[in-house]
Write an enzyme that holds these catalytic residues in place. Structure first.
Site, mmCIF file in Angstrom:
data_model
loop_
_atom_site.group_PDB
_atom_site.id
_atom_site.type_symbol
_atom_site.label_atom_id
_atom_site.label_comp_id
_atom_site.label_asym_id
_atom_site.label_seq_id
_atom_site.Cartn_x
_atom_site.Cartn_y
_atom_site.Cartn_z
ATOM 1 N N TRP B 108 0.810 -1.227 0.006
ATOM 2 C CA TRP B 108 -0.189 -0.073 -0.070
ATOM 3 C C TRP B 108 0.780 1.268 0.182
ATOM 4 O O TRP B 108 2.028 1.098 0.492
ATOM 5 C CB TRP B 108 -1.080 0.108 1.052
ATOM 6 C CG TRP B 108 -0.542 0.649 2.393
ATOM 7 C CD1 TRP B 108 0.482 0.073 3.425
ATOM 8 C CD2 TRP B 108 -0.943 1.848 2.908
ATOM 9 N NE1 TRP B 108 0.326 0.964 4.225
ATOM 10 C CE2 TRP B 108 -0.356 2.130 4.061
ATOM 11 C CE3 TRP B 108 -1.708 2.918 2.519
ATOM 12 C CZ2 TRP B 108 -0.574 3.149 4.842
ATOM 13 C CZ3 TRP B 108 -1.657 4.181 3.204
ATOM 14 C CH2 TRP B 108 -1.294 4.247 4.306
ATOM 15 N N ASP B 127 5.534 -4.580 3.156
ATOM 16 C CA ASP B 127 6.008 -5.463 4.248
ATOM 17 C C ASP B 127 7.087 -6.643 4.023
ATOM 18 O O ASP B 127 7.537 -6.978 2.657
ATOM 19 C CB ASP B 127 4.743 -6.334 4.431
ATOM 20 C CG ASP B 127 3.648 -5.522 5.157
ATOM 21 O OD1 ASP B 127 4.002 -4.347 5.775
ATOM 22 O OD2 ASP B 127 2.459 -5.897 5.320
ATOM 23 N N ASN B 155 -3.950 -0.002 5.757
ATOM 24 C CA ASN B 155 -2.705 -0.525 6.210
ATOM 25 C C ASN B 155 -2.971 -1.714 7.387
ATOM 26 O O ASN B 155 -1.870 -2.232 7.825
ATOM 27 C CB ASN B 155 -1.971 0.491 6.795
ATOM 28 C CG ASN B 155 -2.211 1.183 8.274
ATOM 29 O OD1 ASN B 155 -3.074 0.761 9.024
ATOM 30 N ND2 ASN B 155 -1.685 2.279 8.855
#
Lengths: 146, 185
Positions: B108, B127, B155
């Site tokens: 994101w 991530d 998130n």
């Protein structure tokens, strides 16, 4: 003055974006709203957001394809106003699949995008996509798709 | 034996004549004050995490005045929309994954204002995936985070997608470009 205006037109034509006021803004919005899933090069991922590269403009050549592009959730639900969204879609079509852009391509206008996104696909996007891909294949088989 | 007796007697008398009865209190007082003062020493402060705000985490620096702040601190400017463990505290950095983990290509994206030049930068919160959750430096700031019905800007999702493992380890904040200011038409 006329000369510089003409030169500016030529520069715009050279940049090659139809229906995009400012390609930088469109790219900026692509980065913020699309590329997280479709990836910076538009190639997407196998089980996730589909690839744009070499395919996305072909939807414009099949019945219902132009509507599909305006109604898929990623487009219709993007957090952008109609003007910015129309520019982004036009930019995206010409950036990731310029070669399949129809010769008579008319860029999306804010009004058209605004009307399409009022009735977005919710769960039917994947089925619609499959149907349109089928249409593309049968058109190719019939030799209609130059 | 007599020698030993004499030596002991002389030593004891010297000690008794040379020191006051209160010296024991003095020594005890010194120990008490010293013990309370010990945590104020720099060694104790370092392990207390005064720099980054996290216990046991030493302050870090990018070494770049255009990229100010401490990447091991939740206050670091790039973390304005982060939700997770900072890879800077987990063997990685603000833009790189720890060894043994894989950076998720699906992510994101938001934007943060850099205090050095006051411009907005586009930040990709990739991530890192594949090892157990790092568990250090939890940071949840949520600027420009949107609810789940806007999945591309949420998130709280596990963004370990299209990776070999979907196990979340920690989060990075990679600069991927300048954010243009909204143009008013």
């Amino acid at each position: 003055m006329m000369g510089s205006a003409a030169a500016a037109m030529i520069v715009l034509a050279a940049a090659g974006f139809v229906g995009v006021d400012n390609p930088s803004t469109a790219k900026n919005n692509w980065m913020l709203h699309c590329q997280g899933c479709h990836l910076p090069d538009g190639s997407g991922s196998a089980d996730g957001a589909p690839s744009m590269v070499g395919i996305v403009s072909r939807f414009l050549s099949v019945d219902g394809g132009r509507e599909y592009v305006g109604k898929v959730p990623g487009v219709a639900n993007a957090g952008l106003d109609d003007t910015a969204l129309a520019e982004l879609v036009n930019w995206m079509l010409q950036t990731y699949d310029k070669e399949h852009l129809p010769a008579n391509f008319k860029p999306y206008t804010a009004q058209e995008i605004g009307a399409l996104r009022e009735r977005p696909y919710i769960v039917e996007a994947a089925d619609m996509r499959q149907q349109l891909l089928e249409k593309m294949r049968s058109m190719e088989a019939a030799g209609e798709n130059r | 034996m007599a020698i030993l007796d004499r030596m002991t007697e002389r030593a004891t008398r010297r000690l008794a004549q040379g020191t006051s009865r209160r010296s024991l209190l003095t020594a005890l007082g010194g120990i008490l004050v010293g013990a309370t003062g010990l945590p104020l020493l720099p060694v104790a402060r370092a392990s207390g995490g005064a720099g980054s705000g996290y216990p046991g985490v030493l302050p870090q620096s990018t070494g770049d005045p255009q990229d100010p702040g401490d990447p091991a601190s939740c206050d670091y400017w790039r973390y304005c929309g982060i939700d997770g463990f900072l890879c800077s505290c987990c063997g990685g950095s603000a833009s790189a994954c720890p060894p043994g983990t894989e950076m998720s290509p699906i992510t994101w994206i938001g934007s943060c204002r850099n205090p050095a030049d006051n411009r907005n930068y586009i930040i990709s919160y990739n991530d890192c995936c594949g090892l157990t959750s790092c568990g250090r430096c939890m940071c949840n700031r949520n600027e420009s985070d949107l609810p789940m019905y806007r999945p591309s800007a949420n998130n709280d999702t596990n963004w370990c997608l299209n990776t070999k493992s979907s196990v979340y380890t920690c989060s990075t904040a990679v600069i991927i470009g300048y954010a243009m200011d909204e143009e008013k038409k």
